[in-house]
Design a protein around this motif. Structure first.
Motif, PDB file in Angstrom:
ATOM      1  N   ALA A   3       0.851  -1.183   0.000  1.00 57.75           N
ATOM      2  CA  ALA A   3       0.000   0.000   0.000  1.00 57.75           C
ATOM      3  C   ALA A   3       0.887   1.233   0.000  1.00 57.75           C
ATOM      4  CB  ALA A   3      -0.896   0.003   1.244  1.00 57.75           C
ATOM      5  N   ARG A   4       0.312   2.309  -0.502  1.00 58.84           N
ATOM      6  CA  ARG A   4       1.001   3.602  -0.458  1.00 58.84           C
ATOM      7  C   ARG A   4       0.025   4.598   0.153  1.00 58.84           C
ATOM      8  NH1 ARG A   4       5.686   4.001  -2.993  1.00 58.84           N
ATOM      9  NH2 ARG A   4       5.449   6.209  -3.483  1.00 58.84           N
ATOM     10  N   ILE A   5       0.299   4.927   1.407  1.00 60.37           N
ATOM     11  CA  ILE A   5      -0.649   5.736   2.190  1.00 60.37           C
ATOM     12  C   ILE A   5      -0.201   7.192   2.251  1.00 60.37           C
ATOM     13  CG2 ILE A   5      -1.765   6.024   4.453  1.00 60.37           C
ATOM     14  CD1 ILE A   5      -0.960   3.140   5.112  1.00 60.37           C
ATOM     15  N   ALA A   6      -1.156   8.107   2.060  1.00 53.86           N
ATOM     16  CA  ALA A   6      -0.931   9.522   2.365  1.00 53.86           C
ATOM     17  C   ALA A   6      -1.782   9.879   3.565  1.00 53.86           C
ATOM     18  CB  ALA A   6      -1.314  10.407   1.185  1.00 53.86           C
ATOM     19  N   VAL A   7      -1.182  10.551   4.534  1.00 52.33           N
ATOM     20  CA  VAL A   7      -1.942  11.032   5.692  1.00 52.33           C
ATOM     21  C   VAL A   7      -2.109  12.543   5.533  1.00 52.33           C
ATOM     22  CG1 VAL A   7      -2.071  11.129   8.211  1.00 52.33           C
ATOM     23  CG2 VAL A   7      -0.897   9.206   7.103  1.00 52.33           C
ATOM     24  N   LEU A   8      -3.367  12.996   5.580  1.00 51.95           N
ATOM     25  CA  LEU A   8      -3.651  14.421   5.427  1.00 51.95           C
ATOM     26  C   LEU A   8      -3.855  15.036   6.805  1.00 51.95           C
ATOM     27  CD1 LEU A   8      -6.200  14.396   2.442  1.00 51.95           C
ATOM     28  CD2 LEU A   8      -3.735  14.065   2.420  1.00 51.95           C
ATOM     29  N   VAL A   9      -3.188  16.151   7.056  1.00 53.89           N
ATOM     30  CA  VAL A   9      -3.176  16.754   8.396  1.00 53.89           C
ATOM     31  C   VAL A   9      -3.337  18.266   8.301  1.00 53.89           C
ATOM     32  CG1 VAL A   9      -1.655  14.951   9.350  1.00 53.89           C
ATOM     33  CG2 VAL A   9      -0.655  16.996   8.302  1.00 53.89           C
ATOM     34  N   SER A  10      -3.679  18.861   9.454  1.00 58.81           N
ATOM     35  CA  SER A  10      -3.730  20.324   9.524  1.00 58.81           C
ATOM     36  C   SER A  10      -3.122  20.856  10.810  1.00 58.81           C
ATOM     37  CB  SER A  10      -5.190  20.827   9.476  1.00 58.81           C
ATOM     38  OG  SER A  10      -5.822  20.503   8.275  1.00 58.81           O
ATOM     39  N   GLY A  11      -2.788  19.972  11.753  1.00 60.20           N
ATOM     40  CA  GLY A  11      -2.419  20.508  13.070  1.00 60.20           C
ATOM     41  C   GLY A  11      -1.387  19.695  13.793  1.00 60.20           C
ATOM     42  N   SER A  12      -1.752  19.275  14.990  1.00 60.47           N
ATOM     43  CA  SER A  12      -0.786  18.652  15.889  1.00 60.47           C
ATOM     44  C   SER A  12      -0.287  17.282  15.408  1.00 60.47           C
ATOM     45  CB  SER A  12      -1.428  18.563  17.278  1.00 60.47           C
ATOM     46  OG  SER A  12      -1.260  17.285  17.803  1.00 60.47           O
ATOM     47  N   GLY A  13      -1.161  16.513  14.794  1.00 57.12           N
ATOM     48  CA  GLY A  13      -0.708  15.251  14.212  1.00 57.12           C
ATOM     49  C   GLY A  13      -0.541  14.118  15.205  1.00 57.12           C
ATOM     50  N   SER A  14      -1.294  14.145  16.294  1.00 58.78           N
ATOM     51  CA  SER A  14      -1.154  13.022  17.237  1.00 58.78           C
ATOM     52  C   SER A  14      -1.710  11.732  16.624  1.00 58.78           C
ATOM     53  CB  SER A  14      -1.835  13.338  18.577  1.00 58.78           C
ATOM     54  OG  SER A  14      -3.225  13.379  18.430  1.00 58.78           O
ATOM     55  N   ASN A  15      -2.712  11.843  15.783  1.00 62.94           N
ATOM     56  CA  ASN A  15      -3.218  10.638  15.099  1.00 62.94           C
ATOM     57  C   ASN A  15      -2.213  10.136  14.071  1.00 62.94           C
ATOM     58  OD1 ASN A  15      -6.069   9.815  15.903  1.00 62.94           O
ATOM     59  ND2 ASN A  15      -6.210  12.058  15.803  1.00 62.94           N
ATOM     60  N   SER A  84      -7.399  10.795   6.400  1.00 66.32           N
ATOM     61  CA  SER A  84      -7.600  12.168   6.812  1.00 66.32           C
ATOM     62  C   SER A  84      -7.582  12.175   8.340  1.00 66.32           C
ATOM     63  CB  SER A  84      -8.943  12.648   6.247  1.00 66.32           C
ATOM     64  OG  SER A  84      -9.376  13.791   6.911  1.00 66.32           O
ATOM     65  N   ALA A  85      -6.500  12.732   8.909  1.00 63.32           N
ATOM     66  CA  ALA A  85      -6.298  12.653  10.361  1.00 63.32           C
ATOM     67  C   ALA A  85      -6.159  14.071  10.908  1.00 63.32           C
ATOM     68  CB  ALA A  85      -5.042  11.826  10.663  1.00 63.32           C
ATOM     69  N   GLY A  86      -7.324  14.702  11.124  1.00 68.74           N
ATOM     70  CA  GLY A  86      -7.301  16.076  11.596  1.00 68.74           C
ATOM     71  C   GLY A  86      -7.113  17.069  10.464  1.00 68.74           C
ATOM     72  N   PHE A  87      -7.454  16.659   9.242  1.00 68.16           N
ATOM     73  CA  PHE A  87      -7.356  17.540   8.072  1.00 68.16           C
ATOM     74  C   PHE A  87      -8.621  18.383   8.030  1.00 68.16           C
ATOM     75  CE2 PHE A  87      -7.561  17.983   3.260  1.00 68.16           C
ATOM     76  CZ  PHE A  87      -6.430  18.758   3.133  1.00 68.16           C
ATOM     77  N   MET A  88      -8.475  19.697   8.134  1.00 66.80           N
ATOM     78  CA  MET A  88      -9.630  20.572   8.324  1.00 66.80           C
ATOM     79  C   MET A  88     -10.227  21.085   7.008  1.00 66.80           C
ATOM     80  SD  MET A  88     -10.262  20.318  11.320  1.00 66.80           S
ATOM     81  CE  MET A  88      -9.854  20.344  13.043  1.00 66.80           C
ATOM     82  N   ARG A  89     -10.166  20.239   5.976  1.00 66.09           N
ATOM     83  CA  ARG A  89     -10.741  20.644   4.695  1.00 66.09           C
ATOM     84  C   ARG A  89     -11.615  19.542   4.129  1.00 66.09           C
ATOM     85  NH1 ARG A  89      -9.094  25.266   2.734  1.00 66.09           N
ATOM     86  NH2 ARG A  89      -7.665  26.097   4.281  1.00 66.09           N
ATOM     87  N   ILE A  90     -12.578  19.968   3.310  1.00 63.09           N
ATOM     88  CA  ILE A  90     -13.466  18.992   2.680  1.00 63.09           C
ATOM     89  C   ILE A  90     -12.861  18.633   1.319  1.00 63.09           C
ATOM     90  CG2 ILE A  90     -15.782  18.654   1.765  1.00 63.09           C
ATOM     91  CD1 ILE A  90     -16.664  20.771   3.912  1.00 63.09           C
ATOM     92  N   LEU A  91     -12.734  17.334   1.086  1.00 60.37           N
ATOM     93  CA  LEU A  91     -12.139  16.887  -0.174  1.00 60.37           C
ATOM     94  C   LEU A  91     -13.164  16.978  -1.301  1.00 60.37           C
ATOM     95  CD1 LEU A  91     -10.252  13.845   1.330  1.00 60.37           C
ATOM     96  CD2 LEU A  91      -9.188  15.890   0.354  1.00 60.37           C
ATOM     97  N   GLY A  92     -12.714  17.408  -2.465  1.00 59.05           N
ATOM     98  CA  GLY A  92     -13.617  17.576  -3.609  1.00 59.05           C
ATOM     99  C   GLY A  92     -13.709  16.320  -4.459  1.00 59.05           C
ATOM    100  N   THR A  93     -14.508  16.429  -5.514  1.00 55.77           N
ATOM    101  CA  THR A  93     -14.831  15.310  -6.385  1.00 55.77           C
ATOM    102  C   THR A  93     -13.612  14.563  -6.930  1.00 55.77           C
ATOM    103  OG1 THR A  93     -16.350  16.971  -7.200  1.00 55.77           O
ATOM    104  CG2 THR A  93     -16.544  14.797  -8.162  1.00 55.77           C
ATOM    105  N   GLU A  94     -12.622  15.337  -7.331  1.00 55.22           N
ATOM    106  CA  GLU A  94     -11.428  14.744  -7.942  1.00 55.22           C
ATOM    107  C   GLU A  94     -10.832  13.645  -7.056  1.00 55.22           C
ATOM    108  OE1 GLU A  94     -10.490  16.136 -10.829  1.00 55.22           O
ATOM    109  OE2 GLU A  94      -8.717  14.889 -11.166  1.00 55.22           O
ATOM    110  N   VAL A  95     -10.702  13.965  -5.766  1.00 52.48           N
ATOM    111  CA  VAL A  95     -10.104  13.007  -4.828  1.00 52.48           C
ATOM    112  C   VAL A  95     -11.111  11.904  -4.496  1.00 52.48           C
ATOM    113  CG1 VAL A  95      -9.162  12.737  -2.498  1.00 52.48           C
ATOM    114  CG2 VAL A  95      -8.533  14.736  -3.867  1.00 52.48           C
TER     115      VAL A  95
END
Ligand code: GRF
Length: 200
Positions: A3-15, A84-95
């Motif tokens: 697997a190739r995982i991307a983790v999306l974050v916006s802040g502290s990143g404890s998750n 998505s681990a504390g990512f404060m945005r809504i993902l759009g159609t493309e994703v």
């Protein structure tokens, strides 16, 4: 399994940290993507030797345009799984279309109660006795997709936002790696809104 995982974050990143400390997950995390520069999550990624970058929403006129930029960054790295681990945005159609069934989000309440940005404070303000955490697939609606795991957290009479959030975080750090491991192992089966995890 690969697997190739991307983790999306916006802040502290404890998750993010909980994922990086899981030996069944860490080898597959290829990217940490933040919408904000200078956040602690980026430091955590760098310390773990994972590529960390910012895709800045400034200059994108709307959600879809930003989402296309995120999708491009993920596609360039052949990402197949998004957390998505504390990512404060809504993902759009493309994703959402491209990674359908491969995007997990962690939410600090027992969905469908208290969706949105303030799951912890909304539960406190409402006076519920039990709240918790939810890990779910991401779909077109906010905090809505099929639920993979949940854990209840009792609200104590003298809880403040800080004390409650600490216990919520502890539950998230159990449930998010659990759900990600199951997804990587191909043990998650989705039938409409109903999700089962094989072997549990
Ligand atoms: C978590 O409580 C998550 O549920 C919410 O934002 C918080 C992020 O915490 N969406 P962290 O950045 O993982 O420490």
């Amino acid at each position: 399994m690969d697997a190739r995982i991307a983790v999306l974050v916006s802040g502290s990143g404890s998750n993010l940290q909980a994922l990086l400390e899981d030996p069944g997950i860490r080898p597959y995390v290829v990217l940490v993507l933040s919408d904000r520069p200078g956040v602690r999550a980026l430091e955590r990624a760098e310390r773990a030797g994972v590529e960390a970058l910012v895709v800045d929403p400034t200059g994108h006129e709307d959600r879809e345009s930003y989402s296309r930029a995120v999708a491009e960054t993920l596609a360039e790295r052949n990402v197949d799984t998004i957390v998505s681990a504390g990512f404060m945005r809504i993902l759009g159609t493309e994703v959402l279309k491209r990674w359908h069934g491969r995007i997990l989000n962690v939410h600090p309440a027992l969905l469908p109660s208290f969706p949105g940005m303030r799951g912890v404070s909304d539960a406190l303000a409402h006076g519920v006795k039990i709240t918790g955490v939810t890990v779910h697939f991401v779909d077109e609606e906010v905090d809505h997709g099929p639920i993979v795991t949940q854990e209840a957290v009792e609200i104590l009479p003298d809880d403040t936002w800080d004390t409650l959030e600490e216990r919520i975080h502890a539950a998230e750090h159990r449930q998010l790696p659990r759900a990600v491991r199951a997804l990587l192992d191909g043990r998650i089966h989705v039938d409409g809104r109903s999700v089962t995890i094989e072997g549990e």
